[in-house]
Design a protein around this motif. Structure first.
Motif, mmCIF file in Angstrom:
data_model
loop_
_atom_site.group_PDB
_atom_site.id
_atom_site.type_symbol
_atom_site.label_atom_id
_atom_site.label_comp_id
_atom_site.label_asym_id
_atom_site.label_seq_id
_atom_site.Cartn_x
_atom_site.Cartn_y
_atom_site.Cartn_z
ATOM 1 N N ASN A 23 0.842 -1.189 0.000
ATOM 2 C CA ASN A 23 0.000 0.000 0.000
ATOM 3 C C ASN A 23 0.887 1.252 0.000
ATOM 4 O O ASN A 23 1.662 1.464 0.932
ATOM 5 N N THR A 154 -13.999 8.072 3.894
ATOM 6 C CA THR A 154 -12.748 7.329 3.793
ATOM 7 C C THR A 154 -11.847 8.017 2.789
ATOM 8 O O THR A 154 -12.257 8.961 2.113
ATOM 9 N N THR A 156 -8.345 6.799 0.101
ATOM 10 C CA THR A 156 -7.475 5.715 -0.349
ATOM 11 C C THR A 156 -6.378 6.276 -1.232
ATOM 12 O O THR A 156 -6.552 7.308 -1.879
ATOM 13 N N ASN A 161 -8.789 0.591 -5.466
ATOM 14 C CA ASN A 161 -9.706 0.658 -4.322
ATOM 15 C C ASN A 161 -10.726 1.780 -4.498
ATOM 16 O O ASN A 161 -11.890 1.635 -4.127
ATOM 17 N N ARG A 162 -10.277 2.911 -5.055
ATOM 18 C CA ARG A 162 -11.214 4.012 -5.309
ATOM 19 C C ARG A 162 -12.350 3.541 -6.202
ATOM 20 O O ARG A 162 -13.524 3.814 -5.929
ATOM 21 N N TYR A 165 -14.693 1.358 -4.175
ATOM 22 C CA TYR A 165 -15.546 2.180 -3.309
ATOM 23 C C TYR A 165 -16.672 2.814 -4.117
ATOM 24 O O TYR A 165 -17.829 2.822 -3.691
#
Length: 192
Positions: A23, A154, A156, A161-162, A165
């Motif tokens: 990450n 949140t 990121t 991941n965006r 989401y």
């Protein structure tokens, strides 16, 4: 989905350490030359304690996925929490980088409502063989937010991941590139 108990600390830290090895935002906190795995583990221990104190550590029924999501305005100062955060900073962050990291965290926090009346989805980690565990946690947290009438915020640093989401109802309301670390952050909100 269930709330974590103190005995679950090792499980949560293990899942988070495994899944955050690549990450960019997490890795950017750890100084070059430091043991990255140990740094991620230290950060995961701090995150577990902070979220546990706020009733925000969630574990899937198969124990292969974890979510750290809590009401932001719940909980107060904790000396133990502060000492764990300080320990992480001293061991894994080069002190010359500390001002820029603190500025980045302050900027990120300012992008969310000042009243703190929302759920903050801080971390999510699911092992590759987690199966339906990710959906179980997602649905459980969405139900918590809906029952309380609160939005979920949140951010990121992982574009994939965006997109995930957004597929599940989050809207990106801001994109920002940290000029010091050259890490892109997407800020997202999911209304109830």
């Amino acid at each position: 989905m269930r709330l974590a108990q103190p005995k679950d600390r090792e499980l949560v830290v293990r899942v988070m350490t495994t899944m955050f090895a690549n990450n960019p935002a997490v890795l950017s906190l750890i100084a070059p030359g430091k043991d990255k795995r140990a740094g991620i583990q230290s950060l995961a221990e701090f995150a577990f304690l902070k979220c546990f104190r706020r009733n925000g550590v969630w574990i899937s029924s198969n124990e292969k996925a974890v979510a750290l999501c809590y009401r932001f305005n719940e909980g107060g100062f904790s000396l133990k929490e502060f000492l764990l955060e300080l320990r992480f900073a001293i061991r894994f962050i080069r002190l010359t980088r500390l001002p820029s990291i603190l500025a980045r965290e302050a900027y990120r926090k300012k992008q969310r409502p000042a009243d703190g009346n929302y759920y903050y989805f801080w971390f999510f980690a699911a092992l590759p063989d987690a199966g339906e565990a990710a959906f179980e946690l997602k649905n459980g947290i969405f139900n918590l937010a809906r029952k309380s009438g609160l939005p979920i915020y949140t951010e990121t640093s992982v574009e994939r991941n965006r997109k995930i989401y957004e597929r599940y109802g989050f809207e990106t309301y801001q994109q920002w590139v940290d000029p010091k670390e050259e890490v892109t952050f997407w800020f997202l909100k999911r209304s109830t």
